[in-house]
Enzyme design. Structure first.
Site, PDB file in Angstrom:
ATOM      1  N   GLU A  25       0.833  -1.196   0.000  1.00 43.83           N
ATOM      2  CA  GLU A  25       0.000   0.000   0.000  1.00 43.83           C
ATOM      3  C   GLU A  25       0.872   1.251   0.000  1.00 43.83           C
ATOM      4  O   GLU A  25       2.077   1.187   0.270  1.00 43.83           O
ATOM      5  CB  GLU A  25      -0.915   0.012   1.220  1.00 43.83           C
ATOM      6  CG  GLU A  25      -0.154   0.071   2.540  1.00 43.83           C
ATOM      7  CD  GLU A  25      -1.020   0.504   3.695  1.00 43.83           C
ATOM      8  OE1 GLU A  25      -1.471   1.649   3.666  1.00 43.83           O
ATOM      9  OE2 GLU A  25      -1.232  -0.308   4.614  1.00 43.83           O
ATOM     10  N   LYS A 159      -5.842  -2.402  14.703  1.00 38.85           N
ATOM     11  CA  LYS A 159      -5.316  -1.564  15.783  1.00 38.85           C
ATOM     12  C   LYS A 159      -6.189  -1.697  17.023  1.00 38.85           C
ATOM     13  O   LYS A 159      -7.416  -1.782  16.942  1.00 38.85           O
ATOM     14  CB  LYS A 159      -5.203  -0.113  15.323  1.00 38.85           C
ATOM     15  CG  LYS A 159      -4.045   0.074  14.354  1.00 38.85           C
ATOM     16  CD  LYS A 159      -3.845   1.503  13.926  1.00 38.85           C
ATOM     17  CE  LYS A 159      -2.605   1.595  13.033  1.00 38.85           C
ATOM     18  NZ  LYS A 159      -2.453   2.906  12.403  1.00 38.85           N
TER      19      LYS A 159
END
Length: 305
Positions: A25, A159
């Site tokens: 990415e 996360k």
């Protein structure tokens, strides 16, 4: 109709020749890390992949053109020039029509990698269900995208500021296999163990490649999520992490922060309270995931077709 996606000749040749390729990415160096560290990390992981015999296919959007296999110059421009956007799947047609440049998220990178025939994608952390989503409906497009693209995604879980149990429930509902790399504990990005368990694990890149191969032979269209815990020496101290996260949530509530503003608030608090250590973890996670993804790409390329 002429496709809008530009695939570099090196990536096109590697895919056609069955050689190892891995998608990367671009938001990590357009929005995740600050200069000059952002470009240092971007070029470092590409160099390490080439040394391992793997073709890196860093993905981004350059002046409206989704590009699979950015050149060094394109990476440098996206990582330094002002006005570079963060582009998810829904943003791609708008960016293409308006000539916008941007870093691609997990979801948009996975879509573009799949369309280019790249089977492995390494990232840092996956988006997930946000805390309070029962009332806000705030859920990352990463989850639904992974239900429809046939790639292997290597990440360090989601996360820890997100609702991890709910994220795992959504992945199950969407039919996305979640496999731990040498663990059955789901990682929480900054820490190795989020407190959640998963059903399956593999002990080697070859085992992970076999799962991808089996998925393809079954004709399934979902991604396989391979979760790779951050190296133990690099994780945030779990006690510090838990305390800081509780403090961040209390501070957000006291400040009246809600909805989409919550995640940036919590991340900023975590960064400041850890003395910037959270960014070091981010880099360590990314390096480890790219290395593992590259090893799986090598194994996939070696499997008979």
């Amino acid at each position: 109709m002429k496709p809008l996606i530009q695939v570099s000749q090196q990536v096109r040749d590697a895919v056609a020749g069955g050689r190892p390729v891995i998608a990367l990415e671009s938001t990590i160096f357009t929005h995740g890390l600050t200069p000059p560290r952002n470009l240092e990390v971007a070029f470092e992981v590409e160099r390490n992949l080439r040394d391992a015999g793997v073709v890196p296919a860093t993905i981004g959007v350059v002046a409206g053109i989704p590009t699979v296999g950015l050149s060094d110059g394109q990476i440098a421009a996206l990582g330094t020039e002002p006005g570079v956007e963060k582009l998810g799947v829904r943003d791609l047609p708008v960016a293409a029509a308006k000539g916008i440049s941007g870093g691609t998220t997990v979801a948009s990178t996975a879509v573009l990698a799949h369309q280019a025939g790249v089977r492995v994608f390494a990232t840092g952390g996956l988006g997930g269900v946000h805390r309070g989503a029962a009332s806000t409906f705030d859920e990352s497009a990463d989850l639904t995208t992974l239900a429809s693209v046939s790639v292997l995604v290597v990440s360090a879980g989601v996360k820890s500021i997100l609702d991890i149990p709910a994220s795992l429930e959504r992945l199950e509902t969407l039919g996305v296999p979640v496999v731990g790399y040498r663990t059955r504990r789901f990682p929480g990005f900054y820490v190795r163990d989020s407190g959640c368990t998963i059903d399956y694990s593999v002990e080697s890149p070859a085992e992970a490649a076999a799962i991808v191969d089996a998925r393809d032979r079954l004709g399934l269209k979902c991604a396989v999520l391979l979760v790779n815990p951050v190296p133990e020496r690099a994780q945030l101290d779990p006690e510090l992490h838990d305390r800081v996260l509780r403090e961040a949530e209390q501070a957000a509530a006291a400040a009246g922060v809600t909805g989409k503003a919550t995640t940036p608030f919590l991340l900023d608090h975590l960064h400041r309270a850890s003395g910037g250590r959270s960014l070091d973890v981010n880099v360590a996670v990314y390096r480890a995931n790219v290395a593992l993804g590259g090893a799986v790409a090598v194994e996939l390329a070696a499997r008979p077709t």
